[in-house]
Design a protein around this motif. Sequence first.
Motif, PDB file in Angstrom:
ATOM      1  N   VAL A 245     -20.465 -47.858  15.740  1.00  0.00           N
ATOM      2  CA  VAL A 245     -20.066 -46.714  14.927  1.00  0.00           C
ATOM      3  C   VAL A 245     -18.606 -46.910  14.533  1.00  0.00           C
ATOM      4  N   HIS A 246     -18.339 -46.907  13.227  1.00  0.00           N
ATOM      5  CA  HIS A 246     -16.989 -47.093  12.701  1.00  0.00           C
ATOM      6  C   HIS A 246     -16.494 -45.761  12.146  1.00  0.00           C
ATOM      7  N   PHE A 247     -15.368 -45.269  12.702  1.00  0.00           N
ATOM      8  CA  PHE A 247     -14.739 -44.040  12.230  1.00  0.00           C
ATOM      9  C   PHE A 247     -13.643 -44.417  11.248  1.00  0.00           C
TER      10      PHE A 247
ATOM     11  N   GLY B  47     -17.995 -47.982  19.742  1.00  0.00           N
ATOM     12  CA  GLY B  47     -17.343 -47.436  18.566  1.00  0.00           C
ATOM     13  C   GLY B  47     -16.027 -48.106  18.246  1.00  0.00           C
TER      14      GLY B  47
ATOM     15  N   ASN C  35     -12.796 -38.711   7.507  1.00  0.00           N
ATOM     16  CA  ASN C  35     -13.960 -38.341   8.329  1.00  0.00           C
ATOM     17  C   ASN C  35     -15.246 -39.001   7.849  1.00  0.00           C
ATOM     18  N   GLN C  36     -15.122 -40.227   7.384  1.00  0.00           N
ATOM     19  CA  GLN C  36     -16.281 -41.020   6.997  1.00  0.00           C
ATOM     20  C   GLN C  36     -16.698 -41.876   8.195  1.00  0.00           C
ATOM     21  N   VAL C  37     -17.983 -42.198   8.245  1.00  0.00           N
ATOM     22  CA  VAL C  37     -18.531 -42.973   9.359  1.00  0.00           C
ATOM     23  C   VAL C  37     -19.487 -44.017   8.797  1.00  0.00           C
TER      24      VAL C  37
ATOM     25  N   VAL D  48     -24.387 -38.502  13.654  1.00  0.00           N
ATOM     26  CA  VAL D  48     -23.187 -38.799  14.437  1.00  0.00           C
ATOM     27  C   VAL D  48     -22.380 -37.511  14.538  1.00  0.00           C
TER      28      VAL D  48
ATOM     29  N   TRP E 270     -18.747 -35.943  16.447  1.00  0.00           N
ATOM     30  CA  TRP E 270     -17.555 -36.393  17.134  1.00  0.00           C
ATOM     31  C   TRP E 270     -16.490 -35.310  17.170  1.00  0.00           C
TER      32      TRP E 270
ATOM     33  N   SER F  26     -12.361 -46.996  16.086  1.00  0.00           N
ATOM     34  CA  SER F  26     -11.567 -46.067  15.304  1.00  0.00           C
ATOM     35  C   SER F  26     -10.647 -46.890  14.410  1.00  0.00           C
TER      36      SER F  26
ATOM     37  N   LYS G 234     -12.329 -35.084  17.200  1.00  0.00           N
ATOM     38  CA  LYS G 234     -11.176 -35.908  16.835  1.00  0.00           C
ATOM     39  C   LYS G 234      -9.881 -35.212  17.247  1.00  0.00           C
TER      40      LYS G 234
END
Length: 176
Positions: A137-139, A36, A143-145, A84, A86, A38, A88
């Motif tokens: 996975v790109h955060f 991932g 709160n978009q992924v 997904v 998560w 962030s 945070k």
Amino acid sequence: MSRVLIRVLWLMLISGLSLQGCTPPKPVRLGAPIEGFSHTSAAINRFSVNGGGGPNLAPYGYGGGQMCCASLPVKWHPGLTVVVEWVKDPDPYASANWPPLGTDGYRAAYKLHAAKYTRHRAVVPVARYEELGLVNVHFLPCNQVAVSAGATYPGRPDYPFHFSQKMQEPATCPES
């Protein structure tokens, strides 16, 4: 042809056909390792893709190596999505001002801090891939992924996403 020869040929044909059943079928789905990124000032304390866990991610960071595994189809198809989930931490550096580790004060501060964690879940489209590979996975802000699962990686021209490593949250996020 002699009867013996016909019987031998018949047995060879039957044997050959029966051996075809011994060939294992090609897999339809495989487990792919997860990593991932962030792109925000928040820490991602934990995340998963289709139930498979990913590493912790520091703010603006690449996270802690690869974890196993997300089950995905060997061949990409239109409409392919993953789930997904998560947790945070919006203030990952708060502990700098806490009482010493191991004290009641520290535990109380941690409990108050952890109550501010936010939990998220998103159904995310997977970028087209020719060959199944690493699940990235790109955060992103708000709160978009974004998710890719190919045999390429960030920084390469053929990678489907080109996000800035450090992205700022806007003053207001669009409603999903």
